[in-house]
Design an enzyme around this catalytic site. Structure first.
Site, PDB file in Angstrom:
ATOM      1  N   GLU A 280     -11.447 -18.256  -5.532  1.00  0.00           N
ATOM      2  CA  GLU A 280     -10.883 -19.588  -5.785  1.00  0.00           C
ATOM      3  C   GLU A 280     -10.387 -19.684  -7.222  1.00  0.00           C
ATOM      4  OE1 GLU A 280     -13.590 -22.713  -4.815  1.00  0.00           O
ATOM      5  OE2 GLU A 280     -13.475 -22.332  -2.649  1.00  0.00           O
TER       6      GLU A 280
ATOM      7  N   ARG B 184      13.504 -12.903  -0.111  1.00  0.00           N
ATOM      8  CA  ARG B 184      13.982 -11.899   0.845  1.00  0.00           C
ATOM      9  C   ARG B 184      13.522 -12.210   2.265  1.00  0.00           C
ATOM     10  NH1 ARG B 184      12.367  -6.494  -2.160  1.00  0.00           N
ATOM     11  NH2 ARG B 184      10.624  -7.836  -2.726  1.00  0.00           N
TER      12      ARG B 184
ATOM     13  N   LYS C 130      24.663   0.007   2.859  1.00  0.00           N
ATOM     14  CA  LYS C 130      23.242   0.374   3.038  1.00  0.00           C
ATOM     15  C   LYS C 130      22.753  -0.003   4.439  1.00  0.00           C
ATOM     16  CE  LYS C 130      19.493  -1.951   1.066  1.00  0.00           C
ATOM     17  NZ  LYS C 130      18.636  -2.332  -0.050  1.00  0.00           N
TER      18      LYS C 130
HETATM   19  C1  R5P Z   1      17.581  -6.206  -1.339  1.00  0.00           C
HETATM   20  O1  R5P Z   1      18.589  -6.439  -0.736  1.00  0.00           O
HETATM   21  C2  R5P Z   1      17.518  -6.150  -2.822  1.00  0.00           C
HETATM   22  O2  R5P Z   1      18.725  -6.518  -3.400  1.00  0.00           O
HETATM   23  C3  R5P Z   1      17.097  -4.775  -3.309  1.00  0.00           C
HETATM   24  O3  R5P Z   1      18.130  -3.838  -3.043  1.00  0.00           O
HETATM   25  C4  R5P Z   1      15.830  -4.326  -2.631  1.00  0.00           C
HETATM   26  O4  R5P Z   1      14.900  -5.358  -2.617  1.00  0.00           O
HETATM   27  C5  R5P Z   1      15.262  -3.105  -3.342  1.00  0.00           C
HETATM   28  O5  R5P Z   1      14.089  -2.722  -2.699  1.00  0.00           O
HETATM   29  P1  R5P Z   1      13.525  -1.265  -2.843  1.00  0.00           P
HETATM   30  O6  R5P Z   1      13.492  -0.932  -4.293  1.00  0.00           O
HETATM   31  O7  R5P Z   1      12.147  -1.339  -2.223  1.00  0.00           O
HETATM   32  O8  R5P Z   1      14.422  -0.349  -2.069  1.00  0.00           O
END
Ligand code: R5P
Length: 296
Positions: free
Chosen positions: A36, A99, A196
């Site tokens: 807590e 996100r 991506k």
């Molecule tokens: C997601 O779209 C963000 O812009 C970053 O590209 C992402 O969060 C990066 O995450 P990681 O470093 O785990 O690949």
């Protein structure tokens, strides 16, 4: 106005207070053995405009999780109001859960909406540095209180200009155009955004869909968040095949979890971040950005 440093952001809060010439006060935060929290203000808040400064990320040193830090701000804002504060603003160098802006699977929580709802309940205003607005178009899609987004793009552009005239900027995915392409535009250098595909939290594939001469360039990979580093690592792998040799990864928010920094360095990249999240890679200071916004 009183600038209050919450558990993750005492240093930057002090700097903001110093820039503005305002009173700085530290929020006292204790975590009990059962988990807590207990928070306490040490300054009189009656009729004052209170600015809570807090970034949200797991902090090994304080043993406070993101969710602890959210509760800390929630408690602090409610308490400030109870103590008679005129207004309560949250200035957040890094705000979490953006996100999770979609119900990816049936039955899943739309976390950013719930977290924003908590903030709407207890704050008058929120300032966030480079929120990950992707499917959400603006902060007003989830926040009903006054909100403002700030961007570190100009600071990143200045950093790149100062450190290499032979720069090329690459954004690892479509979402990064907001940072990569805009920064390139400010500098006037060449840029590209990769395509991506994400297969899971730790698995991504990227592809450059355009012919570029990378051999003699200093490649700056610019993104908002570097978390596990997989996005940047895949980008480096791909660009090396196309002749890329010199890499600097610039992340606004360096979460750098699961050994990301070591992995990126091993792949030959220099890693630079702003100080929205405290760490060894902090080379770009955003205190002025927040101070200027508060002054306005
Ligand atoms: C997601 O779209 C963000 O812009 C970053 O590209 C992402 O969060 C990066 O995450 P990681 O470093 O785990 O690949």
């Amino acid at each position: 106005m009183i600038i209050v440093g919450c558990s993750n952001s005492t240093n930057i809060a002090k700097r903001i207070a110093r820039i503005l010439g305002k009173t700085y006060s530290e929020l006292s935060v204790q975590k009990f053995p059962d988990g807590e929290l207990n928070i306490r203000f040490t300054e009189k808040l009656k009729a004052k405009d209170i600015v809570l400064v807090q970034s949200f990320y797991n902090n090994k040193k304080t043993k406070m999780s993101i969710n602890d830090q959210l509760m800390e701000v929630f408690f602090a804002a409610r308490t400030a109001k109870h103590l008679g504060a005129k207004s309560v603003t949250l200035a957040s160098p890094y705000f979490p859960y953006f996100r999770q802006d979609k119900e990816f699977h049936p039955g899943e929580c739309l976390s950013i909406k719930v977290v924003a709802h908590m903030m709407n309940e207890c704050l008058n205003k929120i300032l966030v540095v480079d929120p990950h607005l992707h499917r959400l178009k603006t902060m007003y899609d989830v926040f009903t209180i006054r909100s403002k987004t700030l961007t570190a793009n100009d600071l990143i552009a200045d950093y790149i200009k100062k450190h290499d005239g032979n720069a090329i900027i690459i954004g690892p995915d479509w979402e990064s155009y907001r940072w990569a392409e805009k920064t390139a535009h400010k500098i006037g250098c060449e840029s590209a955004i990769l395509q991506k595909t994400r297969y899971g939290a730790r698995e991504v594939k990227v592809r450059l869909n355009k012919k570029m001469d990378l051999k003699n360039k200093h490649i700056f990979l610019v993104d908002d968040i570097i978390s596990t580093g997989h996005t940047i690592l895949e980008t480096i792998k791909d660009l090396k095949k196309l002749g890329g040799k010199r890499f600097t990864a610039i992340g606004i928010h360096g979460l750098l979890v699961e050994g990301a920094l070591q992995k990126l360095r091993k792949a030959g990249a220099t890693v630079i971040t702003t100080n929205t999240i405290v760490g060894a890679t902090n080379k770009i200071d955003i205190a002025h950005l927040i101070a200027d916004a508060l002054e306005k």
